[in-house]
Motif scaffolding. Structure first.
Motif, PDB file in Angstrom:
ATOM      1  N   TYR A  17      19.565   5.088  -3.537  1.00  0.00           N
ATOM      2  CA  TYR A  17      18.162   4.975  -3.943  1.00  0.00           C
ATOM      3  C   TYR A  17      17.495   3.773  -3.279  1.00  0.00           C
ATOM      4  O   TYR A  17      16.379   3.883  -2.745  1.00  0.00           O
ATOM      5  N   VAL A  18      18.165   2.630  -3.293  1.00  0.00           N
ATOM      6  CA  VAL A  18      17.592   1.418  -2.705  1.00  0.00           C
ATOM      7  C   VAL A  18      17.422   1.570  -1.200  1.00  0.00           C
ATOM      8  O   VAL A  18      16.381   1.206  -0.633  1.00  0.00           O
ATOM      9  N   ARG A  19      18.436   2.123  -0.539  1.00  0.00           N
ATOM     10  CA  ARG A  19      18.358   2.308   0.922  1.00  0.00           C
ATOM     11  C   ARG A  19      17.180   3.204   1.308  1.00  0.00           C
ATOM     12  O   ARG A  19      16.394   2.891   2.207  1.00  0.00           O
ATOM     13  N   LYS A  20      17.045   4.327   0.635  1.00  0.00           N
ATOM     14  CA  LYS A  20      15.953   5.259   0.954  1.00  0.00           C
ATOM     15  C   LYS A  20      14.591   4.649   0.641  1.00  0.00           C
ATOM     16  O   LYS A  20      13.624   4.845   1.390  1.00  0.00           O
ATOM     17  N   SER A  21      14.513   3.883  -0.445  1.00  0.00           N
ATOM     18  CA  SER A  21      13.242   3.259  -0.827  1.00  0.00           C
ATOM     19  C   SER A  21      12.806   2.218   0.187  1.00  0.00           C
ATOM     20  O   SER A  21      11.624   2.147   0.566  1.00  0.00           O
ATOM     21  N   LEU A  22      13.741   1.401   0.650  1.00  0.00           N
ATOM     22  CA  LEU A  22      13.406   0.364   1.628  1.00  0.00           C
ATOM     23  C   LEU A  22      12.924   0.975   2.941  1.00  0.00           C
ATOM     24  O   LEU A  22      11.981   0.461   3.576  1.00  0.00           O
ATOM     25  N   LYS A  23      13.546   2.077   3.331  1.00  0.00           N
ATOM     26  CA  LYS A  23      13.115   2.739   4.570  1.00  0.00           C
ATOM     27  C   LYS A  23      11.714   3.320   4.420  1.00  0.00           C
ATOM     28  O   LYS A  23      10.898   3.256   5.346  1.00  0.00           O
ATOM     29  N   LYS A  24      11.439   3.893   3.240  1.00  0.00           N
ATOM     30  CA  LYS A  24      10.114   4.470   3.024  1.00  0.00           C
ATOM     31  C   LYS A  24       9.044   3.386   2.985  1.00  0.00           C
ATOM     32  O   LYS A  24       7.895   3.608   3.401  1.00  0.00           O
ATOM     33  N   LEU A  25       9.407   2.228   2.497  1.00  0.00           N
ATOM     34  CA  LEU A  25       8.471   1.100   2.456  1.00  0.00           C
ATOM     35  C   LEU A  25       8.421   0.347   3.778  1.00  0.00           C
ATOM     36  O   LEU A  25       7.716  -0.664   3.900  1.00  0.00           O
ATOM     37  N   GLU A  26       9.185   0.842   4.765  1.00  0.00           N
ATOM     38  CA  GLU A  26       9.258   0.245   6.095  1.00  0.00           C
ATOM     39  C   GLU A  26       9.741  -1.203   6.040  1.00  0.00           C
ATOM     40  O   GLU A  26       9.213  -2.089   6.728  1.00  0.00           O
ATOM     41  N   LEU A  27      10.751  -1.447   5.216  1.00  0.00           N
ATOM     42  CA  LEU A  27      11.403  -2.751   5.139  1.00  0.00           C
ATOM     43  C   LEU A  27      12.803  -2.646   5.738  1.00  0.00           C
ATOM     44  O   LEU A  27      13.471  -1.611   5.598  1.00  0.00           O
ATOM     45  N   ASP A  28      13.240  -3.684   6.407  1.00  0.00           N
ATOM     46  CA  ASP A  28      14.532  -3.692   7.092  1.00  0.00           C
ATOM     47  C   ASP A  28      15.665  -3.788   6.061  1.00  0.00           C
ATOM     48  O   ASP A  28      15.881  -4.835   5.446  1.00  0.00           O
ATOM     49  N   ASP A  29      16.387  -2.671   5.875  1.00  0.00           N
ATOM     50  CA  ASP A  29      17.455  -2.658   4.873  1.00  0.00           C
ATOM     51  C   ASP A  29      18.774  -3.201   5.418  1.00  0.00           C
ATOM     52  O   ASP A  29      19.737  -3.383   4.658  1.00  0.00           O
ATOM     53  N   SER A  30      18.819  -3.482   6.733  1.00  0.00           N
ATOM     54  CA  SER A  30      20.069  -3.965   7.324  1.00  0.00           C
ATOM     55  C   SER A  30      20.403  -5.396   6.876  1.00  0.00           C
ATOM     56  O   SER A  30      21.562  -5.818   6.946  1.00  0.00           O
TER      57      SER A  30
ATOM     58  N   GLU B 223       0.822  -1.208   0.000  1.00  0.00           N
ATOM     59  CA  GLU B 223       0.000   0.000   0.000  1.00  0.00           C
ATOM     60  C   GLU B 223       0.860   1.262   0.000  1.00  0.00           C
ATOM     61  O   GLU B 223       0.382   2.344  -0.297  1.00  0.00           O
ATOM     62  N   ARG B 224       2.117   1.112   0.328  1.00  0.00           N
ATOM     63  CA  ARG B 224       3.033   2.251   0.348  1.00  0.00           C
ATOM     64  C   ARG B 224       3.661   2.455  -1.021  1.00  0.00           C
ATOM     65  O   ARG B 224       3.736   1.525  -1.832  1.00  0.00           O
ATOM     66  N   HIS B 225       4.117   3.676  -1.261  1.00  0.00           N
ATOM     67  CA  HIS B 225       4.707   4.019  -2.549  1.00  0.00           C
ATOM     68  C   HIS B 225       6.085   4.640  -2.339  1.00  0.00           C
ATOM     69  O   HIS B 225       6.324   5.364  -1.367  1.00  0.00           O
ATOM     70  N   VAL B 226       6.964   4.353  -3.288  1.00  0.00           N
ATOM     71  CA  VAL B 226       8.327   4.893  -3.205  1.00  0.00           C
ATOM     72  C   VAL B 226       8.330   6.397  -3.439  1.00  0.00           C
ATOM     73  O   VAL B 226       9.031   7.144  -2.757  1.00  0.00           O
ATOM     74  N   GLY B 227       7.558   6.839  -4.417  1.00  0.00           N
ATOM     75  CA  GLY B 227       7.504   8.274  -4.696  1.00  0.00           C
ATOM     76  C   GLY B 227       8.713   8.764  -5.477  1.00  0.00           C
ATOM     77  O   GLY B 227       9.411   7.991  -6.138  1.00  0.00           O
ATOM     78  N   LYS B 228       8.988  10.044  -5.376  1.00  0.00           N
ATOM     79  CA  LYS B 228      10.059  10.680  -6.157  1.00  0.00           C
ATOM     80  C   LYS B 228      11.382  10.675  -5.396  1.00  0.00           C
ATOM     81  O   LYS B 228      11.935  11.723  -5.051  1.00  0.00           O
ATOM     82  N   ILE B 229      11.882   9.467  -5.147  1.00  0.00           N
ATOM     83  CA  ILE B 229      13.143   9.333  -4.414  1.00  0.00           C
ATOM     84  C   ILE B 229      14.346   9.444  -5.348  1.00  0.00           C
ATOM     85  O   ILE B 229      15.427   9.861  -4.928  1.00  0.00           O
ATOM     86  N   PHE B 230      14.155   9.118  -6.615  1.00  0.00           N
ATOM     87  CA  PHE B 230      15.274   9.120  -7.556  1.00  0.00           C
ATOM     88  C   PHE B 230      15.986  10.473  -7.592  1.00  0.00           C
ATOM     89  O   PHE B 230      17.217  10.539  -7.562  1.00  0.00           O
TER      90      PHE B 230
END
Length: 435
Positions: A369-382, A353-360
């Motif tokens: 880009y991947v790190r910021k996107s994962l955080k916005k999607l509330e996924l554990d990037d660690s 339900e979440r969207h990445v948006g204009k992170i590029f």
């Protein structure tokens, strides 16, 4: 407004005004009015009574604030507009005696010379036509010429002021405008009958203004197919419903309201954001809605027609932009495609339900880009080391040309999908006996 928005507002306003005149109505309902650009232009430029309805309080408040600021600028313009003609008229009046005297002397000299020549050849003419007649004729001609010059100068000044005001007038709301007649500039030159006519017109205008001091009303409400406009607009009457960039299902619901409400005599809607349309035959197990954005007509419903989100996304692409050299953002599309592969393979997520948006545009590299996107999607990037992320980049970067070709194909097919959606809406109206 930017140039694109300004162009859209002016073109659509002209069309809406023609439809309103054809139907003989003065009330307009602007669905999804946003900050009121179209609404204020319609009310001010074409003297239509407009109700702008938007689901966002922020947009409605923004429309009110915009009106307040425009009123302030309009008052300043009016003061300057009144002062300009008055000062120019005084200057003209001060100069006119000298100019009249010069013209009077020049004409008198010509008249006297002519009379002398005539007296030598024909003395009867001098006896029959006294010299005082020449003086009266000359004075009358000079006075008329002066009056013509004054009128021409006043018209020129008024034209210059109109051009200067156009930029303000094109964006002002209706309630920012006060009665300002050119009779204030040259009333002394009007005959009594013209003065009486203008006075009566001014009285009528002021009476109309006092009873209806605001022709644009921003309102906040969420519009659905079942919305009762009478509950939102107390003085609802025969009207035209309009919408510029009605997003997703709002365009479909606008048409449904139009067919259900007899007081809505016409509709003028420009839809957008087709990817946000709800589809009856897409993911049926997840849907509980009874009213859908697509399909609307019974013909496509009987066939169980489904476009899918990707196809509807393609319908939003503008072939015209590519034709003039504005290419697709290949890099950002590539980043987004690889990101989706990373999320599916490492997190097992296929829908969110979440969207990445204009992170590029805010990212310094693919890794960032991947790190910021994962955080916005509330996924554990660690759980993903940098080397793992870059391995995905290296694995797919040689396929960027394939992605670009695929996206160009989507652009070429975009008009076909958009026409399908628009024809579905047209067929729906025909099924409802609207031709």
């Amino acid at each position: 407004m930017n140039n694109k928005k300004s162009h859209e507002v002016q073109v659509m306003s002209e069309l809406v005004d023609k439809i309103a005149n054809y139907c003989g109505i003065k009330q307009v309902i602007d669905i999804g009015s946003g900050k009121g650009y179209l609404s204020s232009f319609l009310s001010m430029q074409y003297n239509l009574k407009v109700y702008g309805i938007d689901s966002s309080n922020i947009n409605t408040n923004g429309a009110h604030e915009r009106n307040r600021k425009l009123k302030k600028h309009w008052r300043a313009y009016q003061s300057r507009a009144r002062a300009n003609p008055k000062s120019q008229r005084l200057e003209k009046a001060n100069d006119s005696p000298v100019q009249n005297e010069i013209k009077f002397k020049a004409v008198n000299e010509r008249t006297l010379n002519n009379s002398c020549l005539q007296s030598q050849d024909q003395r009867t003419t001098q006896d029959l036509v006294p010299s005082c007649v020449f003086t009266e004729v000359t004075t009358s001609e000079t006075s008329k010429q002066t009056e013509i010059d004054l009128v021409a100068q006043a018209q020129c000044n008024e034209s210059e002021l109109s051009e200067e005001a156009l930029a303000i007038l094109n964006v002002l709301p209706a309630d920012a405008v006060e009665i300002f007649s050119s009779s204030q500039c040259n009333s002394e030159e009007l005959c009594e009958e013209e003065k009486a006519q203008r006075k009566m017109a001014s009285i009528k205008a002021k009476a109309s203004k006092s009873s209806e001091s605001n022709l644009y009303f921003p309102l906040t409400s969420y519009i659905t197919a079942e919305t009762e406009l009478g509950d939102i607009i107390t003085d609802l009457e025969d009207c035209i419903m309009v919408g510029l960039h009605t997003c997703g299902d709002l365009a479909a619901n606008t048409l449904r309201i139009f067919t259900a409400k007899p007081e809505i005599k016409a509709v003028c809607s420009v839809g957008c954001c087709y990817h946000l349309l709800s589809e009856q035959y897409e993911n049926q197990e997840d849907c509980t809605e009874e009213v859908w954005g697509f399909p609307m007509c019974q013909y496509l419903k009987d066939k169980g027609w489904c476009c899918g989100r990707n196809a509807r996304m393609s319908a939003c692409l503008a072939l015209e932009r590519i034709a003039v050299g504005q290419m697709l953002p290949t890099d950002s599309l590539f980043y987004r495609a690889v990101l989706q592969v990373i999320i599916e393979e490492n997190y097992g997520v296929t829908k969110s339900e979440r969207h990445v948006g204009k992170i590029f545009s805010k990212s310094s590299s693919f890794l960032d880009y991947v790190r910021k996107s994962l955080k916005k999607l509330e996924l554990d990037d660690s759980k993903l080391p940098d080397s793992c992320i870059m391995d995905y980049y290296e694995k797919y970067k040689h396929r960027m040309n394939e992605l670009e070709a695929f996206n160009m194909l989507k652009v070429v097919l975009a008009p076909c999908i958009e026409v399908l959606i628009l024809l579905d809406r047209l067929c729906y109206l025909k099924e409802q006996c609207f031709y």
